[in-house]
Design a protein around this motif. Sequence first.
Motif, PDB file in Angstrom:
ATOM      1  N   VAL A 189       0.862  -1.179   0.000  1.00 40.67           N
ATOM      2  CA  VAL A 189       0.000   0.000   0.000  1.00 40.67           C
ATOM      3  C   VAL A 189       0.897   1.228   0.000  1.00 40.67           C
ATOM      4  CG1 VAL A 189      -1.756   1.263   1.266  1.00 40.67           C
ATOM      5  CG2 VAL A 189      -1.799  -1.223   1.244  1.00 40.67           C
ATOM      6  N   SER A 190       0.648   2.121  -0.931  1.00 43.65           N
ATOM      7  CA  SER A 190       1.458   3.332  -1.046  1.00 43.65           C
ATOM      8  C   SER A 190       0.733   4.492  -0.374  1.00 43.65           C
ATOM      9  CB  SER A 190       1.684   3.647  -2.524  1.00 43.65           C
ATOM     10  OG  SER A 190       2.331   4.884  -2.636  1.00 43.65           O
ATOM     11  N   ASN A 191       1.450   5.241   0.437  1.00 47.08           N
ATOM     12  CA  ASN A 191       0.889   6.410   1.116  1.00 47.08           C
ATOM     13  C   ASN A 191       1.389   7.714   0.518  1.00 47.08           C
ATOM     14  OD1 ASN A 191      -0.573   4.899   2.895  1.00 47.08           O
ATOM     15  ND2 ASN A 191       1.033   4.863   4.471  1.00 47.08           N
ATOM     16  N   VAL A 192       2.031   7.663  -0.611  1.00 47.53           N
ATOM     17  CA  VAL A 192       2.578   8.854  -1.228  1.00 47.53           C
ATOM     18  C   VAL A 192       1.443   9.746  -1.704  1.00 47.53           C
ATOM     19  CG1 VAL A 192       4.033   9.735  -3.087  1.00 47.53           C
ATOM     20  CG2 VAL A 192       4.611   7.577  -1.943  1.00 47.53           C
ATOM     21  N   GLY A 193       1.461  11.005  -1.281  1.00 47.44           N
ATOM     22  CA  GLY A 193       0.465  11.968  -1.737  1.00 47.44           C
ATOM     23  C   GLY A 193      -0.885  11.834  -1.071  1.00 47.44           C
ATOM     24  N   SER A 194      -0.999  11.057  -0.037  1.00 50.84           N
ATOM     25  CA  SER A 194      -2.308  10.877   0.589  1.00 50.84           C
ATOM     26  C   SER A 194      -2.362  11.528   1.972  1.00 50.84           C
ATOM     27  CB  SER A 194      -2.647   9.391   0.690  1.00 50.84           C
ATOM     28  OG  SER A 194      -1.704   8.756   1.540  1.00 50.84           O
ATOM     29  N   GLU A 195      -1.673  12.639   2.118  1.00 47.44           N
ATOM     30  CA  GLU A 195      -1.658  13.351   3.380  1.00 47.44           C
ATOM     31  C   GLU A 195      -3.013  14.022   3.612  1.00 47.44           C
ATOM     32  OE1 GLU A 195       0.679  17.190   4.969  1.00 47.44           O
ATOM     33  OE2 GLU A 195       1.908  15.649   4.051  1.00 47.44           O
ATOM     34  N   TYR A 196      -3.509  13.915   4.831  1.00 47.86           N
ATOM     35  CA  TYR A 196      -4.821  14.473   5.163  1.00 47.86           C
ATOM     36  C   TYR A 196      -4.724  15.995   5.274  1.00 47.86           C
ATOM     37  CZ  TYR A 196      -8.896  15.863   7.836  1.00 47.86           C
ATOM     38  OH  TYR A 196     -10.025  16.497   8.249  1.00 47.86           O
ATOM     39  N   VAL A 197      -5.709  16.676   4.700  1.00 48.91           N
ATOM     40  CA  VAL A 197      -5.798  18.130   4.796  1.00 48.91           C
ATOM     41  C   VAL A 197      -7.137  18.463   5.436  1.00 48.91           C
ATOM     42  CG1 VAL A 197      -5.890  20.296   3.510  1.00 48.91           C
ATOM     43  CG2 VAL A 197      -4.396  18.448   2.729  1.00 48.91           C
ATOM     44  N   GLY A 198      -7.077  19.150   6.565  1.00 49.24           N
ATOM     45  CA  GLY A 198      -8.296  19.588   7.231  1.00 49.24           C
ATOM     46  C   GLY A 198      -8.698  20.962   6.716  1.00 49.24           C
ATOM     47  N   TYR A 199      -9.968  21.145   6.467  1.00 49.07           N
ATOM     48  CA  TYR A 199     -10.458  22.414   5.921  1.00 49.07           C
ATOM     49  C   TYR A 199     -11.395  23.089   6.909  1.00 49.07           C
ATOM     50  CZ  TYR A 199      -8.775  20.885   1.347  1.00 49.07           C
ATOM     51  OH  TYR A 199      -7.997  20.476   0.305  1.00 49.07           O
ATOM     52  N   GLU A 200     -11.434  24.415   6.832  1.00 46.95           N
ATOM     53  CA  GLU A 200     -12.498  25.170   7.479  1.00 46.95           C
ATOM     54  C   GLU A 200     -13.398  25.674   6.353  1.00 46.95           C
ATOM     55  OE1 GLU A 200     -11.285  28.868   9.383  1.00 46.95           O
ATOM     56  OE2 GLU A 200      -9.391  28.755   8.330  1.00 46.95           O
ATOM     57  N   TYR A 201     -14.673  25.820   6.630  1.00 48.72           N
ATOM     58  CA  TYR A 201     -15.649  26.134   5.588  1.00 48.72           C
ATOM     59  C   TYR A 201     -16.333  27.458   5.883  1.00 48.72           C
ATOM     60  CZ  TYR A 201     -14.860  21.331   4.276  1.00 48.72           C
ATOM     61  OH  TYR A 201     -14.265  20.169   3.887  1.00 48.72           O
ATOM     62  N   LYS A 202     -16.718  28.121   4.825  1.00 49.91           N
ATOM     63  CA  LYS A 202     -17.388  29.417   4.949  1.00 49.91           C
ATOM     64  C   LYS A 202     -18.473  29.494   3.879  1.00 49.91           C
ATOM     65  CE  LYS A 202     -16.243  34.223   5.516  1.00 49.91           C
ATOM     66  NZ  LYS A 202     -16.481  34.148   6.936  1.00 49.91           N
ATOM     67  N   THR A 203     -19.655  29.940   4.300  1.00 49.98           N
ATOM     68  CA  THR A 203     -20.761  30.174   3.381  1.00 49.98           C
ATOM     69  C   THR A 203     -21.068  31.660   3.395  1.00 49.98           C
ATOM     70  OG1 THR A 203     -21.667  27.991   3.837  1.00 49.98           O
ATOM     71  CG2 THR A 203     -23.159  29.601   2.865  1.00 49.98           C
ATOM     72  N   LYS A 204     -21.095  32.281   2.228  1.00 52.43           N
ATOM     73  CA  LYS A 204     -21.369  33.714   2.114  1.00 52.43           C
ATOM     74  C   LYS A 204     -22.612  33.908   1.274  1.00 52.43           C
ATOM     75  CE  LYS A 204     -19.000  36.990   2.804  1.00 52.43           C
ATOM     76  NZ  LYS A 204     -18.957  37.955   3.878  1.00 52.43           N
ATOM     77  N   GLU A 205     -23.573  34.648   1.801  1.00 51.57           N
ATOM     78  CA  GLU A 205     -24.729  35.052   1.014  1.00 51.57           C
ATOM     79  C   GLU A 205     -24.485  36.494   0.599  1.00 51.57           C
ATOM     80  OE1 GLU A 205     -29.425  35.676   1.666  1.00 51.57           O
ATOM     81  OE2 GLU A 205     -28.615  33.708   2.192  1.00 51.57           O
ATOM     82  N   ILE A 206     -24.377  36.711  -0.709  1.00 52.99           N
ATOM     83  CA  ILE A 206     -23.971  38.011  -1.231  1.00 52.99           C
ATOM     84  C   ILE A 206     -24.895  38.430  -2.363  1.00 52.99           C
ATOM     85  CG2 ILE A 206     -21.554  37.702  -0.620  1.00 52.99           C
ATOM     86  CD1 ILE A 206     -21.120  36.959  -3.608  1.00 52.99           C
ATOM     87  N   LEU A 207     -24.801  39.698  -2.752  1.00 55.34           N
ATOM     88  CA  LEU A 207     -25.522  40.153  -3.927  1.00 55.34           C
ATOM     89  C   LEU A 207     -24.967  39.442  -5.159  1.00 55.34           C
ATOM     90  CD1 LEU A 207     -25.748  44.002  -3.309  1.00 55.34           C
ATOM     91  CD2 LEU A 207     -27.651  42.382  -3.391  1.00 55.34           C
TER      92      LEU A 207
END
Length: 182
Positions: free
Chosen positions: A4-22
């Motif tokens: 099993v190869s783990n190359v390039g499978s690093e976990y990235v945690g994201y924060e999310y934002k929702t914008k209601e705009i014109l």
Amino acid sequence: MTEVSNVGSEYVGYEYKTKEILREHASLYLDSYPCFGWEEDPNAEVVQERAHIGGYTTLNFRRNRMICNKVELTRLQRNFDSCILEIDRLEKSKATLATIAAILIGIVGTTCMAGAVFAVTAEPPLVMLCILLAIPGFAGWIASWFVYRMLVRKRTEEIQPLIEDKMEELYEVCRKGKDLLI
């Protein structure tokens, strides 16, 4: 046995934002928010499907939680958002005074016209008074449109340089944000 190869499978945690705009600002947000580390969330709805009644739309963004200079990028992003709000406020102020003036002139014209109607329906009819009141009544109805246009044009000439300055400030904030990301 398989490996099993783990190359390039690093976990990235994201924060999310929702914008209601014109809706008219959607392209500006989509072009500018990447300068603050945000990218459009690929798992969210498509822009065309997000349109709301009243000219608003919802944009969904995500950003790596471990991004460098996060505090400064957030401060710049808030500055960007406040500039957009200021531009909207300036745009709305173009027609505010003109609308008030046009409505007042229209009300005066309507009041004169009502007086003319009462004068002609009086017993005996006061035709001369009816004519004297009808002239400013019609003039008030017609003049309100011209006054509105004139005041909007004049206010636009005053406000346009301020809007352009705010747009330059937006571009400067985005440039600073992009420099922090590099």
